[in-house]
Design an enzyme around this catalytic site. Structure first.
Site, short mmCIF file in Angstrom:
data_model
loop_
_atom_site.label_atom_id
_atom_site.label_comp_id
_atom_site.label_asym_id
_atom_site.label_seq_id
_atom_site.Cartn_x
_atom_site.Cartn_y
_atom_site.Cartn_z
N PRO A 283 43.60 44.94 39.58
CA PRO A 283 42.76 43.77 39.40
C PRO A 283 42.50 42.96 40.68
O PRO A 283 43.43 42.76 41.48
CB PRO A 283 43.54 42.91 38.40
CG PRO A 283 44.43 43.85 37.69
CD PRO A 283 44.74 44.94 38.65
N ASN A 284 41.29 42.52 40.83
CA ASN A 284 40.86 41.61 41.89
C ASN A 284 40.73 42.26 43.27
O ASN A 284 40.27 41.62 44.21
CB ASN A 284 41.80 40.39 41.99
CG ASN A 284 41.76 39.54 40.73
OD1 ASN A 284 40.70 39.08 40.34
ND2 ASN A 284 42.90 39.36 40.08
N HIS B 251 50.86 48.00 49.34
CA HIS B 251 50.33 46.65 49.24
C HIS B 251 49.74 46.23 50.58
O HIS B 251 50.26 46.60 51.64
CB HIS B 251 51.44 45.66 48.85
CG HIS B 251 52.05 46.01 47.54
ND1 HIS B 251 51.46 45.73 46.34
CD2 HIS B 251 53.20 46.67 47.24
CE1 HIS B 251 52.22 46.19 45.36
NE2 HIS B 251 53.28 46.76 45.87
N LEU B 252 48.68 45.45 50.52
CA LEU B 252 48.04 44.95 51.73
C LEU B 252 48.91 43.91 52.42
O LEU B 252 49.22 44.01 53.59
CB LEU B 252 46.68 44.32 51.38
CG LEU B 252 45.64 45.31 50.88
CD1 LEU B 252 44.55 44.57 50.12
CD2 LEU B 252 45.03 46.07 52.06
N SER B 253 49.30 42.89 51.65
CA SER B 253 50.14 41.84 52.22
C SER B 253 51.61 42.25 52.08
O SER B 253 51.93 43.15 51.30
CB SER B 253 49.89 40.53 51.48
OG SER B 253 50.26 40.67 50.12
N ARG C 103 56.22 37.87 42.98
CA ARG C 103 55.55 39.03 43.56
C ARG C 103 56.54 39.94 44.28
O ARG C 103 56.14 40.90 44.95
CB ARG C 103 54.47 38.59 44.56
CG ARG C 103 53.31 37.89 43.89
CD ARG C 103 52.13 37.77 44.82
NE ARG C 103 51.28 36.68 44.39
CZ ARG C 103 50.23 36.82 43.57
NH1 ARG C 103 49.91 38.01 43.12
NH2 ARG C 103 49.51 35.78 43.21
N TYR D 204 44.44 38.46 52.85
CA TYR D 204 44.16 39.89 52.66
C TYR D 204 43.27 40.51 53.74
O TYR D 204 42.95 41.69 53.66
CB TYR D 204 43.51 40.11 51.29
CG TYR D 204 44.39 39.70 50.14
CD1 TYR D 204 45.49 40.47 49.78
CD2 TYR D 204 44.13 38.54 49.41
CE1 TYR D 204 46.31 40.10 48.72
CE2 TYR D 204 44.95 38.16 48.35
CZ TYR D 204 46.03 38.94 48.01
OH TYR D 204 46.84 38.58 46.97
N ASN E 181 47.83 50.91 44.46
CA ASN E 181 47.93 49.50 44.78
C ASN E 181 47.61 48.77 43.48
O ASN E 181 46.45 48.48 43.19
CB ASN E 181 46.92 49.13 45.88
CG ASN E 181 47.02 47.64 46.22
OD1 ASN E 181 47.72 46.89 45.56
ND2 ASN E 181 46.29 47.22 47.25
N ARG F 233 56.00 36.61 50.05
CA ARG F 233 55.18 35.79 49.16
C ARG F 233 56.02 35.14 48.05
O ARG F 233 57.22 35.07 48.16
CB ARG F 233 54.05 36.66 48.58
CG ARG F 233 53.19 37.27 49.74
CD ARG F 233 51.93 37.88 49.26
NE ARG F 233 51.10 36.89 48.55
CZ ARG F 233 50.04 37.20 47.83
NH1 ARG F 233 49.68 38.47 47.71
NH2 ARG F 233 49.33 36.28 47.21
N ASP G 273 54.96 53.17 31.94
CA ASP G 273 55.12 54.23 30.96
C ASP G 273 54.16 55.39 31.25
O ASP G 273 54.53 56.56 31.11
CB ASP G 273 54.85 53.69 29.55
CG ASP G 273 56.09 53.05 28.97
OD1 ASP G 273 57.13 53.02 29.65
OD2 ASP G 273 56.02 52.57 27.82
N ARG H 230 37.13 37.11 49.77
CA ARG H 230 37.88 35.90 49.43
C ARG H 230 39.31 35.97 49.97
O ARG H 230 39.86 37.04 50.11
CB ARG H 230 37.94 35.75 47.90
CG ARG H 230 36.57 35.81 47.30
CD ARG H 230 36.42 35.10 46.01
NE ARG H 230 35.02 35.21 45.59
CZ ARG H 230 34.05 34.42 46.04
NH1 ARG H 230 34.32 33.43 46.86
NH2 ARG H 230 32.80 34.61 45.64
N GLU I 28 53.51 53.81 46.45
CA GLU I 28 53.09 52.44 46.14
C GLU I 28 52.71 51.75 47.44
O GLU I 28 53.40 51.90 48.46
CB GLU I 28 54.25 51.70 45.47
CG GLU I 28 53.92 50.25 45.18
CD GLU I 28 55.03 49.52 44.44
OE1 GLU I 28 55.97 50.19 43.94
OE2 GLU I 28 54.98 48.29 44.37
N HIS J 98 53.62 43.76 39.06
CA HIS J 98 54.76 42.90 38.74
C HIS J 98 55.00 42.74 37.25
O HIS J 98 55.98 42.16 36.84
CB HIS J 98 54.55 41.54 39.39
CG HIS J 98 54.08 41.65 40.79
ND1 HIS J 98 54.85 42.21 41.78
CD2 HIS J 98 52.89 41.36 41.37
CE1 HIS J 98 54.16 42.22 42.92
NE2 HIS J 98 52.98 41.71 42.69
N ALA K 21 48.20 42.65 40.87
CA ALA K 21 48.99 41.81 39.96
C ALA K 21 49.75 42.63 38.92
O ALA K 21 50.83 42.24 38.47
CB ALA K 21 48.09 40.80 39.26
#
Lengths: 145, 145, 145, 145, 145, 145, 145, 145, 145, 145, 145, 145
Positions: J9-10, J99-101, J110, J22, J73, J106, J86, J17, J97, J79, J76
């Site tokens: 998501p996002n 992540h950008l940040s 997170r 990011y 990635n 954080r 599953d 943004r 796995e 977490h 949200a």
């Protein structure tokens, strides 16, 4: 009156790094100020700094017979060293705990001390002046005995 | 230099009760010692004690314009008064937190302070001498500004 | 034998409000019952109620020399007042803690008492009768000394 | 009026061991005092003690039809027995919980009761007198019905 | 196929007390229903109830050689008995855990089971029918072996 | 329609201190706005502020017969005062809880309210406008009765 | 009698993956078994599976008027979906919660269910047979109404 | 002024189910009231409801360029959706959080909001009126910019 | 020198079940080994095992006058029995706690002992040899008195 | 070698943004970089992004037969999504796995990942470069098989 | 048979300080006793003590090839050293953990051991005798291999 | 470009012990691979390993002026060393945290890092390749400055 001053990990960097947290005075300058103030109390200073927990434990073990009291700024070890606590429990030399920054205005893991309940008391938050106030507090107590 | 000294609940009993914890000096005697020491710093003392949280909040609110800094021994309120914290947040007068006994050698609920992170620093565990050391620390900071 | 009875916040409303929890007897009626029962024990009663924590702390501080023991229903302050605890620690007057309702059958935050470990013991859950049982328990202890 | 008195594990040792905590009166002496005080209330006493949780559950199950109310000093089972709680939930006989020592002045694991919210109320901390006060409280309630 | 049914504390009161929680069927009636349903599966039932944890541990220890599987409604012991768990770990007889009421719609302390992870599975919330469904589940598993 | 507005500790400093958190409007100006808006609803306002928990408890106790409803901004007491909660439980006057700042965007200890579950509802985060919205919400409910 | 069967995320993979945990029967085969068993109860089955929480919420909302009861195997959503809980709270259709594996013998985060207290009861741990037992339990309850 | 109103899972059932908690007004009726009140503010309303978290995230992402502010009643997603929080963090459109029931008078898991600290403020507990008060609060803020 | 050996629930199964955890030696064989080793110390052994907590409490109560010290392997009761703890507190007979398996390498609920702080010390993890080492430790201490 | 890249998501907002968190690179630009780098490894990329948890679960279920490994990635959903976990448990496709940040710098919520223990490993904190490093790590592992 | 004995921080002070906790025997005397007892077992002793965690990690790393087993009294490091645990995990030399005092009768932070689950077993509470019992336990195990 | 690589306790054993967790490559072989890869980036490597926390703190303090960035595999110290954290806070040299094994698939106490929030990012789980990826990540960042 002989007083030992024990300084924990990273305090050797004082004045050079993170001045916004710890101020610009170096550890050597603080040592000078403490030695001078001690003379006014008729006290002799033994100064020690190490980044090694074991070396600080050795130093605490060596206190009896060499010092009447101690000023201890254990830095990061304040919050985690059970070995340092055990050494202080064993030698039972009176000491004052001190910190440069106000540890209660910092991260949660810095708000608990492993040795505070063994100390005569604590002085925290007054930069280099913390050493001088702690010296005065210790000298007061040693004279009162 | 004007300095207010605020004392919390039950400190009016000092010297009369629990001398094994708090010593035999009365609050009046401490007041005398602080006033005398203040004179050496060219400072004037305003002294206050109350068992009422609201009265202490009123006293904190009255600080601006009447005191350049404060010494605060909030006693039991140290550990629970959010209202006192809010008052200190609002007036933003510089202050030093102090305690007679070493609060870190006491019960767990006395090891957390609601105001310590707002203070310049803390002095704890040296009996009446805590007041004098705190005065010295505050005076040092006020002169440095 | 002089016995003080200290009543905390909102007990002045007794009998008028929430009768399903606290019963229909007013605090004045309970005072009457306690005074009468005290006469049977040859005891004199000093009665006090306040909604102000500071006033209750003042009242506890005034106990020595005026009362041989106390009955304390601290109401909401039971669960939060460290200042009240400190006052009781300081004066060391023997007291019995009491509650009208069974605090263990109520919300979790009412199941912890700040003063229970300082009390001789506790009586809880018997409405106005709690006062009479507590009086009896205290009188028994005072006579035994 | 028939009143059962149920006593939990180790209370049979009363008066012989740990007198500094529990006093010197034996359980048999307390039984005598309770029986005598009960006569004044026109009440009959059924007395029971066991070190076996199961036997106490059996005893609680047997209450209906044999007793109008109960005094329960569950000792160590107070803090852990869900089976005793279930039995009390099932029979719904009115009872008063009592303890010899002040359980709130003891170790943390003794400050929680599995049955307190089912009781009419609790009396704790007055030694043998706890039984007499609890009897009085229960008798008062049973007469009031 | 031999199946043991073990029932924990207070289940002997079934149908007589708290019918709003546990229904009006007695344990004897449930036993009858289970025996009848077992015949349809060609299974023989051994029935046991006790208020004593030790007796239930003895009963579990006796399972090997006497039962091919078990239905266990441990009641209050479900939530606290490590001894029962150890016995089940030791004998390793396949069993189904069952409860009359829906334990997940009750108080928090009833939502954890000490034995659920050792069971084939659990049936909870269907009153007397829980026994019949658990019997069916167990019979299905035993036949499948 | 009579509406009481109760304001807790430090709100008397509004507009003078910490304007970045609480805005520049003074409490007197808010009082003016509320009185004016109340007139539009045909409502009369009784206004109260205190730094003393006991005084606020007294004020809540005085509500019945003097006010049909209340707006309560308990400030720091929101998060800790069980006595205030008890008073509100006792008088059962309908009220709306309100806050100037968004308490959910602040420190953790400010995110729990002791009285929110007793309120009709809560309005938080809109500065002085919070008072006007809360007034409107309360007036709506009082008219609906 | 109309019964809906709702299946949560990843159940569409049944029989193909992780057979050591969930068995080798596919969801289609289970559907067949459930439909057949339902006929014996004179019940009609509506079958649904989705990996989308929103779709399952929609399905629950659609239950009233279309089903007399439901069997719900919410899979991973069992442990986290407050939206599913709210939908079940809103429609109040009687349902039985079921799981293929014994959720109490798995990781801690799978031992808590968001919906178990709303269910009539739960059947867990018997593979495909869990569906048949749950069907039987639900049918029994629906007939009993 | 364009204002979007986003409604989370199960709000489409409003007025039909659980009226004792949420009232009898339907979501369509609330939409009508909001549109009418918006006209008085010269504002245009875009109305959205979904049971799908992903659809609400899409809707939040679409806000910039289409709405000047938003009213958000995220229902069950309030308490668990980090994705919704991330979307609101990304678009940074000003919004007011609102709830029909007083979430602080409900179960503990409904007392924490994932988005409250990002909101301008919150209005909770006034039924359909919560929408109108939130609209007013948002309009006030948007005009103030 | 008389030494009692108390064995808790399920130890009677030793050697028959779970040999991978507890070894293949039976409790009778261990008893033989202990009796033989005791002779070398000139000590007499009283041996006891029960699955009933109450029976073990009875056995502890019987120790004074019959044994100079005890070896206690309380098995599952180690971790939960406050009644056993109370009995040991009451009789104050010196004892050594022992375990066959290393309880610190097992599940978390087996890592806490209710009686360890009352013991002279603990021996854990050496199978049948734990009994012999514990015997030796106890004999050493008893001779030293 | 076929590699799927799943984005949660996002992430579709990337570059537009919160560039301070990011970065300014869009998701399409990252896709281009990954496709190009993949060619160097002789790998083919399948790219997917969704704001819907269910759609991501569907995508994971579709991996077997279509991809030899995956880069995930989950944003949200990292977490909180047990359904995603599953699905990954069920398909058992090797994945990295990313992540950008730096998620460890954080907010606390997170710092926990629902899927990290199922991954080959994790790369976090290097912006768009995280994708390239993760690709390299995955390719290395796939070639090693 | 070669056996290493590793002693942690502050054990070099043994016999000189805190004799009420640790006894009057010095570490050198214990070393003598252990060497003598080892001869009876035909075992050779390598003795080591350090106040430095790193030195103890080095010593553990050196065990393979030099010792068949070890006795470890890690003192304060018992409770905090993950590095020591890692070293023991890496070398996998069989060892027995031992303590002079009964660590379960001391402060909470001394009741957890970082290495106990890696040990064969533990002996705690018997002063210098703990070394001899641990030696015996280790020798028994090494001979049994 | 000069890059320091700091390796914590027990990494000197790499390849010799626990190959199933850490692989068969020795630390010397990894050093070779890193030096070779560094040449491709035109970077020089300074390599360091120690089992002593103090020595690692010294090494971090020495970084400024000697290295442009660092790769840090702090091993067991990752999870507990506040002194290492303080040193990294003081010198503020950019660094990448790396681990051989996937720390998120291991025991809970290995899932928290004391230094991760100070790092540029983390690479974990790819064995020796973790060093190469971390080198690449760091080089990328250093070139970007």
């Amino acid at each position: 009156m002989r007083i030992a001053v024990l300084n924990g990990p990273n305090l050797n960097l004082l004045g050079q790094r993170e001045p916004e947290v710890y101020g610009r005075t170096t550890l050597a300058e603080i040592e000078g100020m403490v030695r001078e103030a001690a003379r006014a109390h008729g006290a002799e200073i033994e100064w020690f700094q190490s980044n090694h927990e074991g070396a600080l434990v050795d130093a605490v073990q060596a206190l009896p017979g060499r010092a009447d009291g101690a000023l201890i700024n254990a830095a990061a070890l304040t919050h985690s060293s059970l070995a340092l606590r055990d050494a202080l429990l064993a030698v039972r030399v009176p000491f004052v705990e001190l910190h440069l920054s106000n540890i209660f205005a910092r991260e949660p893991e810095r708000r608990h001390s492993m040795i505070a309940d063994l100390a005569l008391g604590m002085v925290t938050g007054f930069g280099a002046q913390s050493y001088l106030l702690a010296l005065q507090a210790l000298a007061g107590r040693l004279r009162a005995v």
